[in-house]
Design an enzyme around this catalytic site. Sequence first.
Site, short mmCIF file in Angstrom:
data_model
loop_
_atom_site.label_atom_id
_atom_site.label_comp_id
_atom_site.label_asym_id
_atom_site.label_seq_id
_atom_site.Cartn_x
_atom_site.Cartn_y
_atom_site.Cartn_z
N GLU A 1 0.80 -1.22 0.00
CA GLU A 1 0.00 0.00 0.00
C GLU A 1 0.85 1.28 0.00
O GLU A 1 0.37 2.34 0.41
CB GLU A 1 -0.95 -0.02 1.20
CG GLU A 1 -1.97 -1.15 1.10
CD GLU A 1 -2.89 -1.23 2.30
OE1 GLU A 1 -3.96 -0.64 2.27
OE2 GLU A 1 -2.49 -1.88 3.28
N SER B 1 -6.43 -3.06 1.67
CA SER B 1 -6.83 -2.60 0.34
C SER B 1 -7.41 -3.72 -0.54
O SER B 1 -7.34 -3.66 -1.77
CB SER B 1 -5.66 -1.93 -0.40
OG SER B 1 -5.38 -0.67 0.16
N TYR C 1 -10.20 2.52 -5.21
CA TYR C 1 -9.34 3.64 -5.62
C TYR C 1 -9.66 4.23 -7.00
O TYR C 1 -8.97 5.13 -7.44
CB TYR C 1 -7.86 3.22 -5.53
CG TYR C 1 -7.51 2.79 -4.11
CD1 TYR C 1 -7.56 3.71 -3.07
CD2 TYR C 1 -7.17 1.47 -3.81
CE1 TYR C 1 -7.27 3.34 -1.76
CE2 TYR C 1 -6.87 1.08 -2.51
CZ TYR C 1 -6.93 2.01 -1.49
OH TYR C 1 -6.64 1.64 -0.21
N ARG D 1 -10.97 3.05 11.79
CA ARG D 1 -12.20 2.88 11.00
C ARG D 1 -12.58 1.41 11.04
O ARG D 1 -11.76 0.55 10.76
CB ARG D 1 -11.95 3.33 9.55
CG ARG D 1 -13.16 3.95 8.90
CD ARG D 1 -13.00 4.02 7.40
NE ARG D 1 -13.04 2.67 6.87
CZ ARG D 1 -12.14 2.18 6.02
NH1 ARG D 1 -11.15 2.89 5.59
NH2 ARG D 1 -12.26 0.94 5.60
N ASP E 1 -14.97 -1.71 9.89
CA ASP E 1 -15.84 -2.14 8.79
C ASP E 1 -16.84 -3.19 9.26
O ASP E 1 -16.47 -4.14 9.97
CB ASP E 1 -15.00 -2.78 7.66
CG ASP E 1 -14.03 -1.81 7.00
OD1 ASP E 1 -14.19 -0.59 7.18
OD2 ASP E 1 -13.12 -2.28 6.30
N GLU F 1 -13.66 -6.01 9.86
CA GLU F 1 -12.27 -5.74 10.23
C GLU F 1 -12.13 -4.34 10.82
O GLU F 1 -12.99 -3.48 10.62
CB GLU F 1 -11.33 -5.90 9.03
CG GLU F 1 -11.62 -4.92 7.94
CD GLU F 1 -10.37 -4.43 7.22
OE1 GLU F 1 -9.25 -4.73 7.64
OE2 GLU F 1 -10.55 -3.69 6.24
N ASN G 1 -9.49 -1.05 10.93
CA ASN G 1 -8.33 -0.43 10.27
C ASN G 1 -7.73 0.58 11.23
O ASN G 1 -8.36 1.60 11.55
CB ASN G 1 -8.79 0.29 9.00
CG ASN G 1 -9.50 -0.67 8.05
OD1 ASN G 1 -8.87 -1.42 7.33
ND2 ASN G 1 -10.83 -0.66 8.07
N GLY H 1 -7.12 5.04 5.49
CA GLY H 1 -6.83 6.03 4.46
C GLY H 1 -7.24 7.41 4.95
O GLY H 1 -8.31 7.57 5.54
N1 LIG Z 1 -17.56 -12.01 4.93
C1 LIG Z 1 -17.73 -11.20 3.88
N2 LIG Z 1 -18.87 -11.28 3.12
C2 LIG Z 1 -19.04 -10.48 2.05
N3 LIG Z 1 -18.14 -9.59 1.62
C3 LIG Z 1 -16.99 -9.47 2.32
C4 LIG Z 1 -16.73 -10.26 3.49
N4 LIG Z 1 -15.52 -9.93 3.96
C5 LIG Z 1 -15.03 -8.98 3.15
N5 LIG Z 1 -15.91 -8.69 2.16
C6 LIG Z 1 -15.70 -7.69 1.09
O1 LIG Z 1 -14.31 -7.58 0.82
C7 LIG Z 1 -13.83 -6.26 1.13
C8 LIG Z 1 -12.45 -6.32 1.71
O2 LIG Z 1 -12.45 -7.11 2.87
P1 LIG Z 1 -11.74 -6.68 4.21
O3 LIG Z 1 -11.84 -7.83 5.15
O4 LIG Z 1 -12.28 -5.39 4.68
O5 LIG Z 1 -10.21 -6.55 3.77
P2 LIG Z 1 -9.21 -5.31 3.54
O6 LIG Z 1 -8.36 -5.28 4.77
O7 LIG Z 1 -8.39 -5.69 2.36
O8 LIG Z 1 -10.04 -4.08 3.36
C9 LIG Z 1 -14.87 -5.70 2.09
O9 LIG Z 1 -14.83 -4.28 2.06
C10 LIG Z 1 -16.16 -6.30 1.55
O10 LIG Z 1 -16.61 -5.61 0.39
MG LIG Z 2 -11.58 -3.32 4.68
#
Ligand SMILES: Nc1ncnc2c1ncn2[C@@H]1O[C@H](COP(=O)(O)OP(=O)(O)O)[C@@H](O)[C@H]1O
Ligand SMILES: [Mg+2]
Length: 311
Positions: A20, A149, A215, A254, A256, A268, A270, A274
């Site tokens: 990143e 990301s 992005y 942040r 999620d 998750e 963060n 960003g």
């Molecule tokens: N269990 C899940 N079910 C559906 N979509 C998911 C799930 N986990 C992640 N995603 C999708 O994948 C994206 C990236 O996952 P995330 O775990 O937030 O990883 P990163 O750290 O790369 O952002 C999320 O923003 C969401 O859109």
């Molecule tokens: Mg994420």
Amino acid sequence: MCSKGVDMKIALLQGGLGQEAEVSRNTGKAFEKALVALNYDYVVIEADDNLIPKLISEKPDCALIALHGKYAEDGTVQGICEYLKIPYTGSGLLASALAMDKLRTKEVLSFYDIPTPKFAVFRRGEDDLESFDCSIKAPCVVKPVREGSSVGISIVDEQKDFKAALELASRYDRHVLIEEKVSGPECTVSVVKDQAFTPIEIRPKQGFYDYKNKYTKGATNYLLPPELSDEKIRELKDLALKVFKILDLHHYARIDFMMHNGSPYFIEANTLPGCTETSLLPQAAAHDGVDFNQLIDGLIKNARLDYEGVV
Ligand SMILES: Nc1ncnc2c1ncn2[C@@H]1O[C@H](COP(=O)(O)OP(=O)(O)O)[C@@H](O)[C@H]1O
Ligand SMILES: [Mg+2]
């Protein structure tokens, strides 16, 4: 805490050794603009292989971390700052390392009954790719345990694509998280100090919120406030504050979530989100009356060492 005010020297750390680095330079540019506006004395430091000698020679009063992902959001840079006794912005070493690790974070939060999609783990070198019998079947999400990301993440809708997804994710980490796919919508909650800002609903126009949709301008619609009832918004904010506390995060993050059958599920946290002026956390802050310069000033004023105040 940093108490010297604008007289102190800030080291703005950007770039970094992970995937990143480019994203980080955008955060760095926005931070630099704020430092100028706020009249801080600062030096921009590229967090490359020579980060440690650079910090030793610059002797900053505070490290403003504009880094993301591996070697940055995972406790590595925080450990360097701790050792060099340079107060730094954001969460401490353990909290950073824990939040970066999606598997361990989910294990900890499950202990506190925070809802999160069901999960399993694939351990490269221990589990065999050919015979791996995963308890979670498609539709599922396969992700490296420590990345950001959306790098290395696949949404697997059909079981035949599972193995390729495992192979891809295990290029980025030794351990791969396999999660039950939840339906959404997706919402992110920005927390600063003890305040959760209004959540933002994330609606990619196509597919999921992958690197491209994150992005590329115009690829994703962001709804602030989200199209949710006041009660659901309150629930999301309360949950975000609870997660923030359990993970012992410091000053900002942040978090999620994805809605699943109408309820928020943790995805998750963060710890170095960003932070360009158009990034999600600054947008949520601005919506709730905290402008960008105020936000960056707050980061600096709350920079600290984990061991501060103890013998
Ligand atoms: N269990 C899940 N079910 C559906 N979509 C998911 C799930 N986990 C992640 N995603 C999708 O994948 C994206 C990236 O996952 P995330 O775990 O937030 O990883 P990163 O750290 O790369 O952002 C999320 O923003 C969401 O859109
Ligand atoms: Mg994420």
